[in-house]
Scaffold this active site. Sequence first.
Site, PDB file in Angstrom:
ATOM      1  N   GLY A  21       0.785  -1.225   0.000  1.00  0.00           N
ATOM      2  CA  GLY A  21       0.000   0.000   0.000  1.00  0.00           C
ATOM      3  C   GLY A  21       0.818   1.276   0.000  1.00  0.00           C
ATOM      4  N   ASN A  23       1.630   2.982  -2.552  1.00  0.00           N
ATOM      5  CA  ASN A  23       0.943   3.893  -3.485  1.00  0.00           C
ATOM      6  C   ASN A  23      -0.353   4.411  -2.877  1.00  0.00           C
ATOM      7  OD1 ASN A  23       2.462   3.994  -6.215  1.00  0.00           O
ATOM      8  ND2 ASN A  23       2.588   1.873  -5.542  1.00  0.00           N
ATOM      9  N   MET A 114      -4.020  -7.128  -7.200  1.00  0.00           N
ATOM     10  CA  MET A 114      -3.432  -8.169  -8.012  1.00  0.00           C
ATOM     11  C   MET A 114      -4.434  -9.226  -8.465  1.00  0.00           C
ATOM     12  SD  MET A 114      -0.556  -6.968  -8.459  1.00  0.00           S
ATOM     13  CE  MET A 114       0.253  -8.297  -9.314  1.00  0.00           C
ATOM     14  N   ILE A 116      -7.255 -10.022 -11.690  1.00  0.00           N
ATOM     15  CA  ILE A 116      -7.890  -9.612 -12.938  1.00  0.00           C
ATOM     16  C   ILE A 116      -9.384  -9.450 -12.671  1.00  0.00           C
ATOM     17  CG2 ILE A 116      -8.424 -10.298 -15.296  1.00  0.00           C
ATOM     18  CD1 ILE A 116      -5.750 -11.859 -15.281  1.00  0.00           C
ATOM     19  N   LEU A 117      -9.938  -8.305 -13.041  1.00  0.00           N
ATOM     20  CA  LEU A 117     -11.347  -8.006 -12.787  1.00  0.00           C
ATOM     21  C   LEU A 117     -12.187  -8.477 -13.975  1.00  0.00           C
ATOM     22  CD1 LEU A 117     -10.707  -4.478 -11.329  1.00  0.00           C
ATOM     23  CD2 LEU A 117     -11.723  -6.382 -10.050  1.00  0.00           C
ATOM     24  N   ASN A 134      -5.879   2.254 -13.040  1.00  0.00           N
ATOM     25  CA  ASN A 134      -4.913   1.284 -12.509  1.00  0.00           C
ATOM     26  C   ASN A 134      -3.495   1.781 -12.691  1.00  0.00           C
ATOM     27  OD1 ASN A 134      -3.983  -1.437 -11.640  1.00  0.00           O
ATOM     28  ND2 ASN A 134      -3.259  -1.567 -13.751  1.00  0.00           N
ATOM     29  N   HIS A 136       0.202   0.595 -13.384  1.00  0.00           N
ATOM     30  CA  HIS A 136       0.864  -0.571 -13.952  1.00  0.00           C
ATOM     31  C   HIS A 136       2.329  -0.263 -14.216  1.00  0.00           C
ATOM     32  CE1 HIS A 136       1.382  -4.297 -16.017  1.00  0.00           C
ATOM     33  NE2 HIS A 136       1.668  -3.727 -17.162  1.00  0.00           N
ATOM     34  N   ASP A 176      -4.577  -4.415 -18.751  1.00  0.00           N
ATOM     35  CA  ASP A 176      -3.491  -3.434 -18.949  1.00  0.00           C
ATOM     36  C   ASP A 176      -3.502  -2.786 -20.328  1.00  0.00           C
ATOM     37  OD1 ASP A 176      -1.266  -5.546 -17.027  1.00  0.00           O
ATOM     38  OD2 ASP A 176      -2.709  -4.033 -16.392  1.00  0.00           O
ATOM     39  N   GLU A 205       6.509   5.732  -9.041  1.00  0.00           N
ATOM     40  CA  GLU A 205       5.074   5.396  -9.006  1.00  0.00           C
ATOM     41  C   GLU A 205       4.308   6.314  -8.067  1.00  0.00           C
ATOM     42  OE1 GLU A 205       5.181   1.251  -7.919  1.00  0.00           O
ATOM     43  OE2 GLU A 205       4.631   0.669  -9.951  1.00  0.00           O
TER      44      GLU A 205
HETATM   45  N1  LIG Z   1      -9.883  -6.530 -16.308  1.00  0.00           N
HETATM   46  C1  LIG Z   1      -8.798  -5.947 -15.759  1.00  0.00           C
HETATM   47  N2  LIG Z   1      -8.457  -6.258 -14.498  1.00  0.00           N
HETATM   48  C2  LIG Z   1      -7.358  -5.680 -13.944  1.00  0.00           C
HETATM   49  C3  LIG Z   1      -6.543  -4.809 -14.695  1.00  0.00           C
HETATM   50  C4  LIG Z   1      -6.947  -4.487 -16.026  1.00  0.00           C
HETATM   51  O1  LIG Z   1      -6.310  -3.669 -16.728  1.00  0.00           O
HETATM   52  N3  LIG Z   1      -8.075  -5.075 -16.518  1.00  0.00           N
HETATM   53  N4  LIG Z   1      -5.355  -4.312 -14.139  1.00  0.00           N
HETATM   54  C5  LIG Z   1      -4.916  -5.142 -13.009  1.00  0.00           C
HETATM   55  C6  LIG Z   1      -3.632  -4.868 -12.349  1.00  0.00           C
HETATM   56  N5  LIG Z   1      -2.652  -5.728 -12.996  1.00  0.00           N
HETATM   57  C7  LIG Z   1      -1.688  -5.067 -13.706  1.00  0.00           C
HETATM   58  O2  LIG Z   1      -1.585  -3.825 -13.693  1.00  0.00           O
HETATM   59  C8  LIG Z   1      -2.711  -7.140 -12.905  1.00  0.00           C
HETATM   60  C9  LIG Z   1      -2.821  -7.745 -11.660  1.00  0.00           C
HETATM   61  C10 LIG Z   1      -2.878  -9.139 -11.565  1.00  0.00           C
HETATM   62  C11 LIG Z   1      -2.832  -9.925 -12.703  1.00  0.00           C
HETATM   63  C12 LIG Z   1      -2.959 -11.416 -12.578  1.00  0.00           C
HETATM   64  O3  LIG Z   1      -2.568 -12.157 -13.473  1.00  0.00           O
HETATM   65  N6  LIG Z   1      -3.574 -11.864 -11.468  1.00  0.00           N
HETATM   66  C13 LIG Z   1      -3.851 -13.306 -11.270  1.00  0.00           C
HETATM   67  C14 LIG Z   1      -3.585 -13.681  -9.830  1.00  0.00           C
HETATM   68  C15 LIG Z   1      -2.144 -13.346  -9.485  1.00  0.00           C
HETATM   69  C16 LIG Z   1      -1.911 -13.591  -7.989  1.00  0.00           C
HETATM   70  O4  LIG Z   1      -2.861 -14.012  -7.286  1.00  0.00           O
HETATM   71  O5  LIG Z   1      -0.770 -13.339  -7.555  1.00  0.00           O
HETATM   72  C17 LIG Z   1      -5.327 -13.561 -11.510  1.00  0.00           C
HETATM   73  O6  LIG Z   1      -6.163 -12.643 -11.262  1.00  0.00           O
HETATM   74  O7  LIG Z   1      -5.618 -14.705 -11.870  1.00  0.00           O
HETATM   75  C18 LIG Z   1      -2.717  -9.325 -13.947  1.00  0.00           C
HETATM   76  C19 LIG Z   1      -2.652  -7.924 -14.054  1.00  0.00           C
HETATM   77  C20 LIG Z   1      -6.011  -5.209 -11.984  1.00  0.00           C
HETATM   78  N7  LIG Z   1      -7.047  -5.969 -12.646  1.00  0.00           N
HETATM   79  N1  LIG Z   2       0.143  -5.404 -12.489  1.00  0.00           N
HETATM   80  C1  LIG Z   2      -0.100  -4.622 -11.321  1.00  0.00           C
HETATM   81  C2  LIG Z   2       1.163  -4.394 -10.543  1.00  0.00           C
HETATM   82  O1  LIG Z   2       2.157  -5.095 -10.720  1.00  0.00           O
HETATM   83  N2  LIG Z   2       1.105  -3.404  -9.662  1.00  0.00           N
HETATM   84  C3  LIG Z   2       2.261  -3.073  -8.840  1.00  0.00           C
HETATM   85  O2  LIG Z   2       2.002  -3.430  -7.488  1.00  0.00           O
HETATM   86  C4  LIG Z   2       2.834  -2.599  -6.660  1.00  0.00           C
HETATM   87  C5  LIG Z   2       2.016  -2.144  -5.488  1.00  0.00           C
HETATM   88  O3  LIG Z   2       2.858  -1.580  -4.519  1.00  0.00           O
HETATM   89  P1  LIG Z   2       2.207  -0.984  -3.169  1.00  0.00           P
HETATM   90  O4  LIG Z   2       1.316  -2.065  -2.598  1.00  0.00           O
HETATM   91  O5  LIG Z   2       3.389  -0.654  -2.317  1.00  0.00           O
HETATM   92  O6  LIG Z   2       1.410   0.229  -3.564  1.00  0.00           O
HETATM   93  C6  LIG Z   2       3.312  -1.441  -7.532  1.00  0.00           C
HETATM   94  O7  LIG Z   2       4.683  -1.595  -7.837  1.00  0.00           O
HETATM   95  C7  LIG Z   2       2.493  -1.585  -8.794  1.00  0.00           C
HETATM   96  O8  LIG Z   2       3.183  -1.179  -9.962  1.00  0.00           O
END
Ligand SMILES: Nc1nc2c(c(=O)[nH]1)N[C@@H](CN(C=O)c1ccc(C(=O)N[C@@H](CCC(=O)O)C(=O)O)cc1)CN2
Ligand SMILES: NCC(=O)N[C@@H]1O[C@H](COP(=O)([O-])[O-])[C@@H](O)[C@H]1O
Length: 226
Positions: A21, A23, A114, A116-117, A134, A136, A176, A205
């Site tokens: 957290g 950020n 972390m 995917i929505l 988001n 990234h 992303d 960031e």
């Molecule tokens: N539909 C969307 N969902 C999310 C986005 C987006 O652009 N579209 N951005 C992400 C954040 N993100 C990258 O910036 C990201 C986070 C997590 C994953 C991922 O593969 N997650 C896995 C689980 C990984 C784990 O549990 O450690 C999953 O969900 O199966 C990809 C991209 C936020 N969501």
């Molecule tokens: N794909 C999404 C991703 O990798 N996000 C990354 O999670 C970290 C969160 O840090 P924080 O919990 O200290 O804010 C950040 O480095 C951000 O870029």
Amino acid sequence: MAQANSSREPARITVLISGSGSNLQALIDACNTEALPNAKIARVLSDRKDAYGLKRAEAAHIPATYHGILPYKKQHPDESKDPQWQEARRAYDADLAQHVLADNPEIVVCAGFMRILSTAFLDPVKISKTPIINLHPSLHGDLIGAGCIKRAWDEYEAGKRTKTGIMIHYVIAEVDMGEPIVQEEISIEGCKTLKELEERIHQHEHGLIVKGTKTAVEKLERDGKV
Ligand SMILES: Nc1nc2c(c(=O)[nH]1)N[C@@H](CN(C=O)c1ccc(C(=O)N[C@@H](CCC(=O)O)C(=O)O)cc1)CN2
Ligand SMILES: NCC(=O)N[C@@H]1O[C@H](COP(=O)([O-])[O-])[C@@H](O)[C@H]1O
């Protein structure tokens, strides 16, 4: 540059997190300063109970909610062989959307969230006309998904790149790939370890997430939505 509309109610921001957290903390510290005027964080939600960001929210007297996936996986044991857990994921996301919308935020910020929505989350939030943004750790269209900082580092070590970057973008179903709001190129050169690159990226960031959120709120103001 749009003048902040100080006569309006503070823009309500809901922040989704999964980890430290740092950020989120940057957003907390920026609220109601020139960096992010007339804004308040309505709630922080985490998919991970141990996310330190939940403690940061509590310390700032911001409502903090843990919304875990496990109960949803237990309700769909038949999916245990499916790494995507699609039905469990969708049921989780539908409830997450209700948690978010209950606070009637003007914007949702994914700050290290972390998961995917799925459209089970995206659709109800879109119907409410609430943008989702988001943070990234890559430039738009460069590296996608989780683990991008490590991938950039590995490619740097293999001589395939000397730069990476970070961006704030709108969230759409395609991970992303939503429209970028702000981006910043970051040189990898001079970093001796992955940890040094992570630290360099994190430092950049914290400024970009505030700038990107302010930009998105200013757009809401221009569009008459706050
Ligand atoms: N539909 C969307 N969902 C999310 C986005 C987006 O652009 N579209 N951005 C992400 C954040 N993100 C990258 O910036 C990201 C986070 C997590 C994953 C991922 O593969 N997650 C896995 C689980 C990984 C784990 O549990 O450690 C999953 O969900 O199966 C990809 C991209 C936020 N969501
Ligand atoms: N794909 C999404 C991703 O990798 N996000 C990354 O999670 C970290 C969160 O840090 P924080 O919990 O200290 O804010 C950040 O480095 C951000 O870029």
